[in-house]
Design a protein around this motif. Structure first.
Motif, PDB file in Angstrom:
ATOM      1  N   LEU A  41       1.275  -1.312  -0.336  1.00  6.97           N
ATOM      2  CA  LEU A  41      -0.029  -0.102  -0.127  1.00  6.97           C
ATOM      3  C   LEU A  41       1.126   1.573  -0.001  1.00  6.97           C
ATOM      4  N   HIS A  42       1.984   1.273   1.043  1.00 12.06           N
ATOM      5  CA  HIS A  42       2.754   2.575   0.653  1.00 12.06           C
ATOM      6  C   HIS A  42       3.842   2.647  -0.572  1.00 12.06           C
ATOM      7  N   PHE A  43       3.864   1.465  -1.227  1.00 10.91           N
ATOM      8  CA  PHE A  43       4.740   0.888  -2.207  1.00 10.91           C
ATOM      9  C   PHE A  43       3.701   1.852  -3.288  1.00 10.91           C
ATOM     10  N   THR A  44       2.622   1.092  -3.340  1.00 10.76           N
ATOM     11  CA  THR A  44       1.522   1.714  -4.526  1.00 10.76           C
ATOM     12  C   THR A  44       1.168   3.258  -4.434  1.00 10.76           C
ATOM     13  N   ARG A  45       1.298   4.019  -3.089  1.00 11.52           N
ATOM     14  CA  ARG A  45       1.143   5.500  -3.045  1.00 11.52           C
ATOM     15  C   ARG A  45       2.453   6.172  -3.819  1.00 11.52           C
ATOM     16  N   MET A  46       3.036   6.082  -3.072  1.00 12.89           N
ATOM     17  CA  MET A  46       4.408   6.582  -3.608  1.00 12.89           C
ATOM     18  C   MET A  46       4.762   6.404  -4.888  1.00 12.89           C
ATOM     19  N   LEU A  47       3.983   5.236  -5.776  1.00 13.67           N
ATOM     20  CA  LEU A  47       4.268   5.259  -6.734  1.00 13.67           C
ATOM     21  C   LEU A  47       3.074   6.332  -7.910  1.00 13.67           C
ATOM     22  N   GLN A  48       2.351   6.190  -7.382  1.00 10.20           N
ATOM     23  CA  GLN A  48       1.408   6.985  -7.734  1.00 10.20           C
ATOM     24  C   GLN A  48       1.386   8.666  -8.010  1.00 10.20           C
ATOM     25  N   VAL A  49       1.916   8.658  -6.645  1.00 11.19           N
ATOM     26  CA  VAL A  49       2.511  10.626  -6.331  1.00 11.19           C
ATOM     27  C   VAL A  49       3.344  10.421  -6.953  1.00 11.19           C
ATOM     28  N   MET A  50       4.715   9.762  -7.872  1.00 13.48           N
ATOM     29  CA  MET A  50       5.393  10.034  -8.271  1.00 13.48           C
ATOM     30  C   MET A  50       5.294  10.232 -10.265  1.00 13.48           C
ATOM     31  N   LYS A  51       3.969   9.066  -9.947  1.00 19.38           N
ATOM     32  CA  LYS A  51       3.157   9.845 -11.924  1.00 19.38           C
ATOM     33  C   LYS A  51       2.446  10.307 -11.619  1.00 19.38           C
ATOM     34  N   ARG A  52       1.757  11.341 -10.496  1.00 20.10           N
ATOM     35  CA  ARG A  52       1.233  12.540 -11.362  1.00 20.10           C
ATOM     36  C   ARG A  52       2.666  13.357 -10.929  1.00 20.10           C
ATOM     37  N   ALA A  53       3.341  13.381 -10.586  1.00 24.02           N
ATOM     38  CA  ALA A  53       4.467  14.645 -10.803  1.00 24.02           C
ATOM     39  C   ALA A  53       5.685  14.510 -11.921  1.00 24.02           C
ATOM     40  N   THR A  54       5.403  13.241 -12.555  1.00 21.79           N
ATOM     41  CA  THR A  54       5.825  12.901 -14.322  1.00 21.79           C
ATOM     42  C   THR A  54       5.610  14.071 -15.280  1.00 21.79           C
ATOM     43  N   ASN A  55       4.022  14.266 -15.047  1.00 24.42           N
ATOM     44  CA  ASN A  55       3.859  15.577 -15.393  1.00 24.42           C
ATOM     45  C   ASN A  55       4.189  16.459 -15.814  1.00 24.42           C
ATOM     46  N   ARG A  56       4.859  17.071 -14.757  1.00 29.28           N
ATOM     47  CA  ARG A  56       4.946  18.824 -14.376  1.00 29.28           C
ATOM     48  C   ARG A  56       6.352  19.289 -14.735  1.00 29.28           C
ATOM     49  N   PRO A  57       6.495  20.339 -14.542  1.00 28.84           N
ATOM     50  CA  PRO A  57       8.235  20.580 -14.676  1.00 28.84           C
ATOM     51  C   PRO A  57       8.986  20.966 -13.080  1.00 28.84           C
ATOM     52  N   ILE A  58       9.970  20.152 -13.177  1.00 29.20           N
ATOM     53  CA  ILE A  58      10.626  20.165 -11.915  1.00 29.20           C
ATOM     54  C   ILE A  58       9.872  21.251 -11.518  1.00 29.20           C
TER      55      ILE A  58
END
Length: 140
Positions: A41-58
């Motif tokens: 569950l924690h790993f899935t949450r981390m992946l979802q956050v990172m997936k959303r962050a890939t669509n925006r500039p740093i």
């Protein structure tokens, strides 16, 4: 040293010992499945956050002022990335403590956050100086 680094493994071992004493190997299997589910569950949450962050500039955020209002001491870097939907722009040398990250909005206002061991310690909001356009016009 963080207390979580000690308490979580001790808690898992205690859970396994109690499960074995109460339900034998079937209890151990159930306890292990609960621990693995919790980790996933924690790993899935981390992946979802990172997936959303890939669509925006740093280092970008919709509103630095709103981010400043939402921040609280002690939240994790992952939580801040989830709020901004963007990875922060690293301001400090790599692999050094504390870490400083910056998020900037379209008006060039920015929030600089200081993280110590992955937890937010303090942050500052800086807004650009705007020229005074409200002065009365003198006319003849």
């Amino acid at each position: 040293m963080q207390i979580q680094k000690i308490l979580v493994p001790v808690g898992v071992v205690l859970l396994l010992v109690v499960a074995y004493r109460e339900y034998s190997w079937a209890g151990v299997a159930m306890a292990l499945s609960l621990v693995v589910t919790w980790i996933l569950l924690h790993f899935t949450r981390m992946l979802q956050v990172m997936k959303r962050a890939t669509n925006r500039p740093i280092g970008s955020v919709a509103s630095a002022v709103m981010l400043n209002a939402k921040l609280k001491p002690g939240v994790t870097l992952l939580h801040v990335v989830a709020m901004t939907k963007s990875l922060g722009l690293l301001q400090s040398p790599k692999d050094s403590q504390p870490e400083f990250y910056r998020w900037t909005d379209g008006t060039q206002s920015h929030v600089t956050c200081e993280f110590k061991d992955g937890k937010l310690v303090q942050w500052t909001l800086e807004r650009p100086v705007q020229p005074d356009t409200d002065s009365p016009v003198s006319g003849a």
